[in-house]
Scaffold this motif. Structure first.
Motif, PDB file in Angstrom:
ATOM      1  N   ASN A   1      11.812  15.228  -5.217  1.00 44.00           N
ATOM      2  CA  ASN A   1      12.610  15.521  -3.961  1.00 44.00           C
ATOM      3  C   ASN A   1      14.228  15.820  -4.262  1.00 44.00           C
ATOM      4  O   ASN A   1      14.579  16.150  -5.727  1.00 44.00           O
ATOM      5  CB  ASN A   1      12.495  14.434  -2.926  1.00 44.00           C
ATOM      6  N   GLY A   2      14.944  15.905  -3.464  1.00 46.24           N
ATOM      7  CA  GLY A   2      16.558  16.487  -4.060  1.00 46.24           C
ATOM      8  C   GLY A   2      17.198  15.487  -4.879  1.00 46.24           C
ATOM      9  O   GLY A   2      18.443  15.843  -5.583  1.00 46.24           O
ATOM     10  N   GLY A   3      16.571  14.209  -5.025  1.00 51.07           N
ATOM     11  CA  GLY A   3      17.193  13.308  -5.915  1.00 51.07           C
ATOM     12  C   GLY A   3      18.555  12.810  -5.663  1.00 51.07           C
ATOM     13  O   GLY A   3      19.334  12.301  -6.353  1.00 51.07           O
ATOM     14  N   GLN A   4      19.058  12.756  -4.418  1.00 50.75           N
ATOM     15  CA  GLN A   4      20.457  12.389  -4.009  1.00 50.75           C
ATOM     16  C   GLN A   4      20.194  10.811  -3.398  1.00 50.75           C
ATOM     17  O   GLN A   4      19.245  10.675  -2.673  1.00 50.75           O
ATOM     18  CB  GLN A   4      20.786  13.159  -2.733  1.00 50.75           C
TER      19      GLN A   4
ATOM     20  N   ILE B   1       0.792  -1.115  -0.098  1.00 49.30           N
ATOM     21  CA  ILE B   1      -0.297   0.021   0.000  1.00 49.30           C
ATOM     22  C   ILE B   1       0.691   1.123  -0.132  1.00 49.30           C
ATOM     23  O   ILE B   1       1.717   1.682   0.824  1.00 49.30           O
ATOM     24  CB  ILE B   1      -0.912   0.188   1.059  1.00 49.30           C
ATOM     25  N   GLY B   2       0.718   1.970  -1.010  1.00 47.83           N
ATOM     26  CA  GLY B   2       1.576   3.174  -1.258  1.00 47.83           C
ATOM     27  C   GLY B   2       2.438   3.220  -2.286  1.00 47.83           C
ATOM     28  O   GLY B   2       3.540   2.402  -2.054  1.00 47.83           O
TER      29      GLY B   2
ATOM     30  N   GLU C   1       3.448  12.105  -3.719  1.00 51.13           N
ATOM     31  CA  GLU C   1       3.503  12.738  -2.344  1.00 51.13           C
ATOM     32  C   GLU C   1       5.054  13.068  -1.949  1.00 51.13           C
ATOM     33  O   GLU C   1       5.561  13.757  -2.762  1.00 51.13           O
ATOM     34  CB  GLU C   1       2.987  12.061  -1.346  1.00 51.13           C
ATOM     35  N   THR C   2       5.487  12.538  -0.645  1.00 51.22           N
ATOM     36  CA  THR C   2       6.800  12.801  -0.234  1.00 51.22           C
ATOM     37  C   THR C   2       7.990  12.811  -1.570  1.00 51.22           C
ATOM     38  O   THR C   2       9.046  13.298  -1.698  1.00 51.22           O
ATOM     39  CB  THR C   2       7.303  11.855   1.042  1.00 51.22           C
ATOM     40  N   SER C   3       7.548  11.583  -2.217  1.00 51.46           N
ATOM     41  CA  SER C   3       8.733  11.159  -3.120  1.00 51.46           C
ATOM     42  C   SER C   3       8.662  11.964  -4.358  1.00 51.46           C
ATOM     43  O   SER C   3       9.467  11.738  -5.348  1.00 51.46           O
ATOM     44  CB  SER C   3       8.516   9.636  -3.746  1.00 51.46           C
TER      45      SER C   3
ATOM     46  N   PHE D   1      -0.923  -0.692  -4.500  1.00 53.52           N
ATOM     47  CA  PHE D   1      -2.174   0.330  -4.261  1.00 53.52           C
ATOM     48  C   PHE D   1      -1.546   1.822  -4.257  1.00 53.52           C
ATOM     49  O   PHE D   1      -0.955   2.051  -3.124  1.00 53.52           O
ATOM     50  CB  PHE D   1      -3.057  -0.134  -3.259  1.00 53.52           C
ATOM     51  N   GLU D   2      -2.237   2.735  -4.846  1.00 55.99           N
ATOM     52  CA  GLU D   2      -1.745   4.043  -4.508  1.00 55.99           C
ATOM     53  C   GLU D   2      -2.949   4.868  -4.796  1.00 55.99           C
ATOM     54  O   GLU D   2      -3.837   4.720  -5.872  1.00 55.99           O
ATOM     55  CB  GLU D   2      -0.620   4.472  -5.761  1.00 55.99           C
ATOM     56  N   LYS D   3      -3.218   5.689  -3.702  1.00 53.74           N
ATOM     57  CA  LYS D   3      -4.369   6.443  -3.639  1.00 53.74           C
ATOM     58  C   LYS D   3      -4.405   7.657  -4.725  1.00 53.74           C
ATOM     59  O   LYS D   3      -5.538   8.011  -5.226  1.00 53.74           O
ATOM     60  CB  LYS D   3      -4.692   7.103  -2.238  1.00 53.74           C
ATOM     61  N   GLN D   4      -3.336   7.931  -5.042  1.00 55.21           N
ATOM     62  CA  GLN D   4      -3.107   9.286  -6.043  1.00 55.21           C
ATOM     63  C   GLN D   4      -3.163   8.509  -7.562  1.00 55.21           C
ATOM     64  O   GLN D   4      -3.208   7.452  -7.531  1.00 55.21           O
ATOM     65  CB  GLN D   4      -1.881  10.212  -5.772  1.00 55.21           C
TER      66      GLN D   4
ATOM     67  N   GLY E   1       5.096   5.148  -3.142  1.00 56.12           N
ATOM     68  CA  GLY E   1       6.060   6.059  -3.144  1.00 56.12           C
ATOM     69  C   GLY E   1       7.599   5.254  -3.477  1.00 56.12           C
ATOM     70  O   GLY E   1       7.230   4.172  -3.707  1.00 56.12           O
ATOM     71  N   ILE E   2       8.758   5.791  -3.289  1.00 58.01           N
ATOM     72  CA  ILE E   2       9.805   4.956  -3.406  1.00 58.01           C
ATOM     73  C   ILE E   2       9.903   3.925  -2.601  1.00 58.01           C
ATOM     74  O   ILE E   2      10.460   2.750  -3.091  1.00 58.01           O
ATOM     75  CB  ILE E   2      11.229   6.073  -3.034  1.00 58.01           C
ATOM     76  N   THR E   3       9.337   4.043  -1.380  1.00 63.01           N
ATOM     77  CA  THR E   3       9.368   2.898  -0.365  1.00 63.01           C
ATOM     78  C   THR E   3       8.409   1.696  -1.007  1.00 63.01           C
ATOM     79  O   THR E   3       8.892   0.494  -1.087  1.00 63.01           O
ATOM     80  CB  THR E   3       9.140   3.242   0.898  1.00 63.01           C
TER      81      THR E   3
END
Ligand SMILES: Cc1cc2nc3c(=O)[nH]c(=O)nc-3n(C[C@H](O)[C@H](O)[C@H](O)COP(=O)(O)OP(=O)(O)OC[C@H]3O[C@@H](n4cnc5c(N)ncnc54)[C@H](O)[C@@H]3O)c2cc1C
Length: 181
Positions: free
Chosen positions: A44-47, A7-8, A39-41, A30-33, A10-12
């Motif tokens: 980001n700074g891409g580091q 569930i989710g 979202e957080t991912s 599953f992703e709600k967007q 993002g990168i994780t």
């Protein structure tokens, strides 16, 4: 075959789903967007950096956080309005402070391993994303910050990560566009 729900997206979640799929599991992510990583991912700074592995559960973070609350351009702002979630989050934050050193070493170990997985997956899948491996230059603007970083480097080393101090001359050699002393 076992099916696993992640569930989710993002990168994780995406990397977890990918690792499970590679091990032969059937995975549904599953992703709600509407799309992954919104979202957080998102942007980001891409580091792909393991050297930011120092955990934040330290008294200096609390002092910094309080000072930031008075600054309009603070990198992080906390809404002081209390809620049960915020109070319990802070209680957990405070309870983790005694484990700052151990958690920093373990986070560095985890970050080094995660970085290796990302590098090898990108290579195996032929993902080209302007990867640079020159390392990251961290700049400290006062002696206290620099000395604290030196102590953190010792913890990072225990986690298998090399981070060393450089002279101003080396800094200019690494990044010629830097100016000043
Ligand atoms: C400004 C900024 C810069 C950063 N720079 C870096 C960097 O350079 N390098 C680095 O390593 N890290 C960086 N980070 C940290 C990094 O971006 C985060 O640690 C990481 O993106 C967190 O990923 P995540 O998958 O855990 O969470 P998220 O990316 O937030 O993913 C969680 C996902 O779960 C979805 N979701 C939530 N609830 C549900 C539900 N009920 N059902 C379905 N889906 C749901 C959300 O929509 C979201 O897509 C940065 C963070 C910020 C804010």
């Amino acid at each position: 075959m076992k099916t696993i729900a992640v569930i989710g997206g993002g990168i994780t979640g995406v990397t977890t789903a990918y690792a499970l799929a590679r091990r032969g599991f059937s995975v549904t992510l599953f992703e709600k967007q509407r799309y992954a990583a919104m979202e957080t991912s998102f942007a980001n700074g891409g580091q792909l950096s393991a050297s930011n592995a120092e955990v934040w559960t330290h008294w200096s973070t609390i002092v910094k956080g309080l000072k930031w609350m008075l600054k309009s351009d603070a990198p992080l702002l906390l809404n002081p309005k209390p809620s049960w979630h915020k109070v319990s989050w802070f209680a957990q934050f405070l309870a983790a402070i005694p484990h700052y050193e151990k958690n920093t070493v373990e986070t560095a170990r985890l970050a080094v391993a995660a970085r290796e997985h990302l590098f090898s997956w990108a290579e195996q899948e032929g993902i080209d994303f302007d990867l640079k491996k020159q390392g990251i230059l961290h700049i400290y603007r006062d002696r206290a910050g620099f000395e604290h970083a030196g102590r953190v480097s010792q913890l990072l080393a225990q986690g298998g990560l090399e981070r060393r101090a450089v002279t101003p001359e080396e800094m200019h050699a690494i990044e010629p566009t830097l100016s000043g002393n």
